[in-house]
Each structure stands twice: as C-alpha cells, then as structure tokens.
Enzyme design. Structure first.
Site, short mmCIF file in Angstrom:
data_model
loop_
_atom_site.label_atom_id
_atom_site.label_comp_id
_atom_site.label_asym_id
_atom_site.label_seq_id
_atom_site.Cartn_x
_atom_site.Cartn_y
_atom_site.Cartn_z
N ASP A 99 0.86 -1.17 0.00
CA ASP A 99 0.00 0.00 0.00
C ASP A 99 0.90 1.23 0.00
O ASP A 99 1.65 1.44 0.96
CB ASP A 99 -0.85 -0.03 1.29
CG ASP A 99 -2.19 0.63 1.12
OD1 ASP A 99 -2.24 1.66 0.43
OD2 ASP A 99 -3.16 0.12 1.69
N ASP A 196 -2.78 4.49 -2.72
CA ASP A 196 -3.78 5.14 -1.89
C ASP A 196 -4.22 6.46 -2.54
O ASP A 196 -3.37 7.28 -2.91
CB ASP A 196 -3.14 5.41 -0.53
CG ASP A 196 -4.12 5.86 0.53
OD1 ASP A 196 -4.94 5.03 0.95
OD2 ASP A 196 -4.06 7.03 0.94
N GLU A 256 -6.37 3.14 -5.80
CA GLU A 256 -7.60 3.34 -5.04
C GLU A 256 -8.19 4.65 -5.51
O GLU A 256 -7.72 5.74 -5.16
CB GLU A 256 -7.33 3.43 -3.53
CG GLU A 256 -8.63 3.52 -2.75
CD GLU A 256 -8.56 4.37 -1.49
OE1 GLU A 256 -9.47 4.26 -0.66
OE2 GLU A 256 -7.62 5.17 -1.33
N HIS A 317 -10.77 -2.10 4.59
CA HIS A 317 -10.57 -1.55 5.93
C HIS A 317 -11.27 -0.21 6.12
O HIS A 317 -11.08 0.43 7.15
CB HIS A 317 -9.06 -1.40 6.17
CG HIS A 317 -8.47 -0.37 5.25
ND1 HIS A 317 -8.40 -0.57 3.88
CD2 HIS A 317 -7.98 0.86 5.46
CE1 HIS A 317 -7.88 0.51 3.31
NE2 HIS A 317 -7.61 1.39 4.26
N ASP A 318 -12.03 0.24 5.15
CA ASP A 318 -12.67 1.56 5.25
C ASP A 318 -14.19 1.51 5.39
O ASP A 318 -14.81 2.56 5.62
CB ASP A 318 -12.34 2.39 4.00
CG ASP A 318 -10.90 2.88 3.99
OD1 ASP A 318 -10.33 3.08 5.08
OD2 ASP A 318 -10.35 3.07 2.88
#
Ligand code: GLC
Length: 521
Positions: A99, A196, A256, A317-318
């Site tokens: 990431d 990200d 992302e 994870h969001d």
C-alpha cells in the site's frame, strides 16, 4: 494456465497488518505474524497479498500517515522481517502488493518538518503552502482543508486529517523522491502496489474554489469537486510510473480511486497506465440482484469498449464488512451468496482478511473509538474501527490473535466464529471460499470467459453464464429467503459447486433459499 497473469487472473487478499496476527505480544499484528500464516493463505488459494501500511507512523490515521516511506514501524517488525516475508511468500507462489500512500505524509515526516521550519529551506515548496486560505476546499475527514502552521506562519493543505499534509506533486524534486520510494520497494522484491487515493495527488494549479453542489450533509459533500482531485496532470504521471514498473517484469499497480465511478477508474487504467483501478459499487450495493447486476453491467460496458479487465471488492478496511452489511445474526447464508458472486465474476476478486470466515464488525461506544473519522462524525458516522478488529483464528483467548492486550477489541463471537472451527466445517463460508477459489483456478472460463446474464429469471435470482469458445458455466444465485423456481436453458447440467445437492441438475430448477449453484453444460 500458460497466460495466467497473477494480478488479472488471481485472487488478491488484503491484509490489515495491525489486526492480522501478533507474534511478540504487543497487541498489534506484525510482519512475522503474516509470515507465520502464509501456509494458511496458500491453502486458501490466494495469489497475492496486499499489505495495508506497516511503515513508521504516528497512527493519526492508523498507518496511512507515514513518517518514513522506506521503513517498517518497530511495532510491526523490521526490514529484515519484511525481506523474510517476501521470500517466504514467493516460495509459496504468492505475490506481495504494498500500500503506497504518496498523496500525503505524516506531519512528523522529515520532509514536512523541514518544509514547515521556515519559508526558505530547500524543501519549502514540497507541500502546499499559502499566506491566506486561498479557496473553499474542505477536508474529506471534516473541517477546512487548510490549517495554520504557526512555525512557518502559513497555511498548509490536507485532504485528510491535519496531521496528513498533502505533498506538492508539481514540484519535480517531490516527484522524483516519490518515484524513488516506488523503486526502493521494487528493488526489495515487491511485486506491486495499491496506490492510496492516487487521483488526489494533483490539485488545480490556480487553487480555484469548487462550485456549490448538494451531494450530502458534510461540508465536503456540498461542493462539486472540480479542482481538488482528478486533475489532467495525473495521466502523465501514471505513464511515467508505468514505465518504471515495466522495468520490473510482472509488476503491477492498482489505484484506489478517490470518489470512484467506472468512468474515472477506467480513465486511469490501460497498457501504459495503471493495471487496475478500484470502483466500489459492490461495496455500497444492497443485497439485491438488480443493483449488483447494474454495477456489473457498468463495468462490463466499459471493459468491452476498452479491452480492460474489471475488478471487484466487497470489503476493505474503510467500510463495514460484507457480512455486517448483508447478514442477519450469525447466519452466513447471505455472505456465502456474496462470496460466490465475487469469486465467479469476470474481474479480479479482492478479499479482505476475515471476509472468508464472515467476520462481523465490532461495535464500539463513542469513548472507545480510535478512527479520526468516527471521532469527528459520531453518531452519523461511527468510523472505521468496526471492520478493523483482529482476525479470529481460534477459540482461545483473544481468538489466538495475540498473547497480549489487543489494540482493538475482538468481536465477542470469536469463540464460535473462527478460522479453526470453519476449517473443520465442510459447509462453512471458509470452505465455500476455498472451493470457489480452487474452481476459479481450474476453469479459465471462470476467470476470463464472457459474462452474459440470464434474463427473465425470478426477480430475486441472479444467474449468468461465464462462457468461452469451448465451455459454458452457469452461476445461479438465489438472493431470497424463499424457494425460487426457474427454467434453465439446457436439459442437463453437471454441478461444479453446490452445498445443497448432488447429481445432475435438469432444466427445471427449484432453488433453495440463498442457494449458490455453479453448473457446467
Ligand atoms: C484511503 C485509505 C484510508 C485512509 C485514506 C487517507 O482512502 O484507504 O484508510 O484513511 O486513504 O490515507
């Protein structure tokens, strides 16, 4: 399998390292913990591991505020642990995807410390500084996006929390330093990156104010975001990044996409840009075949036009987990249907750790919240801690996650819902996941065959062919709690996957509630 591309045809598994497995008892998952579980992951059948950030971080945004992009935070291990993890993963045929958070750094990063010291230092323009607030831009995490820095006597810009200043990507020195981070990890043997919020890197050069619009209740949602993301400069940068990646055979980047639509995700994908970009329709869809089908068709149309390959995500994870969103109580019937959908799509599936056992979100009191988003917006938004709870390995104390005090509490159901228990249960969500991943590996048609949906099915049934020249596979998913009857377009079907029946399936089918069926002509 000759033309098997791991990042297109494989299954990518997201690990949130903090919550995966702790080997040193500090209550926080670590890199040796991931290495210790590689056999588990290889057995599940995933092809690549995407690791959420493990870099040094003051944890204002739990790892997404990075103070050294080329290191490992001591709480997660060391660079030597990282090297061992890469080696051990590769030995098992699994790739490593990192990431990379390159839109912003932590305010503790040496670059920001230097940049904020005064207006004349060599890094004075490595971030976005202004004497007065230049526009109406809002932080997506709440509040104005410009914060006063007393030391420097200027405002700086941050799309996320104020401890995450955005870097100035227009500065060639910054650009070079960021690409150097990419190179650093490629040289260490990393196979790919998840970028990200990459489409936020560039902001309007003139820093113009966004026009008013009404998209929601937050101040951020009361603007048309013309000027603070999706700027034209992004395309050239992706081309440069891709040229760098292409020097390392078989390497990969998935973006992302911030505020994604299929259109902007596809804009950034291509032979000379990103290999993939996320579009999150599945994450926000109801347990409803019509809505899910619409999301699929949107991707499919663009895929057909561009020749690019879609990807699908149900959890990360969001956002609240799939099982939390769709299941009632402890029953996994619905998560199984969703998992079957994900793993039989024409598109790369992304799994989030714990999704394979149907982990539910934990619920927290306001005083227990850690995520800045929850702290800011509670009770309208309870934050993202819920989906980040530790992995449930077994029924021992703390679900076998840690011998210490877990950084975030566990879901109380871990005594019964855990990896060990589900491995033993032939009809668990875990075993459905494992079998469908294996099926996807066995049948190229399931990976890359055309997606053709069956019309005139009962309203609550989603049925589709995965088809190529030589083979027709039919997936039938009953999204209702009731029996559904339908006719199939051929008299005899072999069963590739079913938990509920054996033998052959004829032209007339009575589907059990929430049944998953994968058939072959
Ligand atoms: C991405 C991450 C999220 C993080 C944000 C800022 O959306 O997925 O967890 O808070 O970027 O880095």
């Amino acid at each position: 399998m000759a033309d098997f591309l791991w990042w297109r045809d494989g299954v990518i598994y997201q690990i949130y390292p903090r919550s995966f497995y702790d080997t040193n008892g500090n209550g926080i998952g670590d890199l040796p913990g991931i290495t210790a579980k590689l056999d588990y992951l290889a057995d599940l059948g995933v092809d690549a591991l995407w690791l959420s950030p493990f870099y040094p971080s003051p944890d204002k945004d739990f790892g997404y505020d990075i103070s050294d992009h080329k290191g490992v935070d001591a709480k997660h291990g060391s660079l030597a642990d990282f090297d061992s993890l890469v080696e051990a993963s590769h030995k098992r045929g699994m790739r490593i995807v990192l990431d990379l958070v390159l839109n912003h750094t932590s305010a503790q990063h040496p670059w920001f410390r230097e940049s904020s010291a005064n207006r004349t230092n060599p890094k004075h323009d490595w971030y976005l500084w202004a004497d007065t607030i230049p526009n109406n831009w809002e932080s997506v995490f709440g509040g104005k996006a410009w914060t006063w820095h007393a030391g420097r006597g200027q405002y700086y810009y941050h799309m996320f929390v104020k401890e995450q200043p955005d870097v100035n990507w227009r500065n060639p020195a910054v650009r070079a330093a960021q690409l150097d981070v990419v190179r650093f990890w490629l040289k260490r043997g990393v196979d790919g990156f998840r970028l990200d919020v990459f489409n936020v890197y560039f902001k309007d050069e003139q820093l113009r104010s966004n026009p008013f619009a009404l998209h929601g209740i937050r101040a951020f949602d009361r603007q048309e975001h013309l000027y603070d993301y999706d700027q034209p400069e992004m395309d050239d940068l992706l081309i440069e990044l891709r040229q760098l990646l292409d020097q390392y055979p078989d390497s990969y980047a998935v973006g992302e996409t911030f505020m994604p639509t299929p259109e902007n995700a596809f804009r950034y994908m291509g032979e000379d840009k990103l290999h993939a970009a996320f579009e999150f329709d599945f994450l926000h869809s109801k347990y409803d075949p019509a809505q899910l089908l619409k999301a699929i068709i949107d991707w499919e149309k663009l895929a057909e036009k561009t020749g690019l390959f879609p990807n699908y995500v149900l959890s990360n994870h969001d956002v609240p987990r799939t099982a939390t969103r769709h299941a009632k109580g402890e029953d996994d019937a619905r998560p199984k249907v969703m998992m079957a959908l994900l793993l039989t799509m024409r598109g790369t599936p992304f799994l989030y750790n714990g999704e394979e056992i149907g982990q539910r979100d934990i619920s927290l009191k306001r005083s227990e919240l850690l995520d800045p988003l929850g702290k800011k917006y509670y009770p309208f938004h309870k934050g993202r801690d819920g989906c980040r709870a530790p992995m449930q390995w077994d029924s021992s104390e703390n679900a076998g996650f840690t011998s210490g005090t877990p950084w975030l509490k566990l879901h109380p159901d871990y005594k019964t819902r855990n990896v060990e228990a589900q491995q033993k249960d032939e009809n668990s969500l875990f075993n459905l996941t494992r079998k469908l991943i294996a099926l996807r590996k066995e049948y190229v048609t399931l990976r890359r065959g055309d997606f053709i949906h069956l019309e005139n099915t009962p309203k609550k049934v989603l049925a589709y062919f995965r088809k190529d020249k030589n083979e027709t596979i039919l997936v039938v998913l009953n999204f209702s709690n009731k029996i559904q009857s339908m006719d199939l377009p051929a008299p005899k079907w072999a069963i590739l996957f079913s938990e509920m029946r054996t033998g052959k399936v004829g032209a007339h089918l009575k589907l059990f509630p929430n049944e998953v069926l994968v058939l072959k002509k």
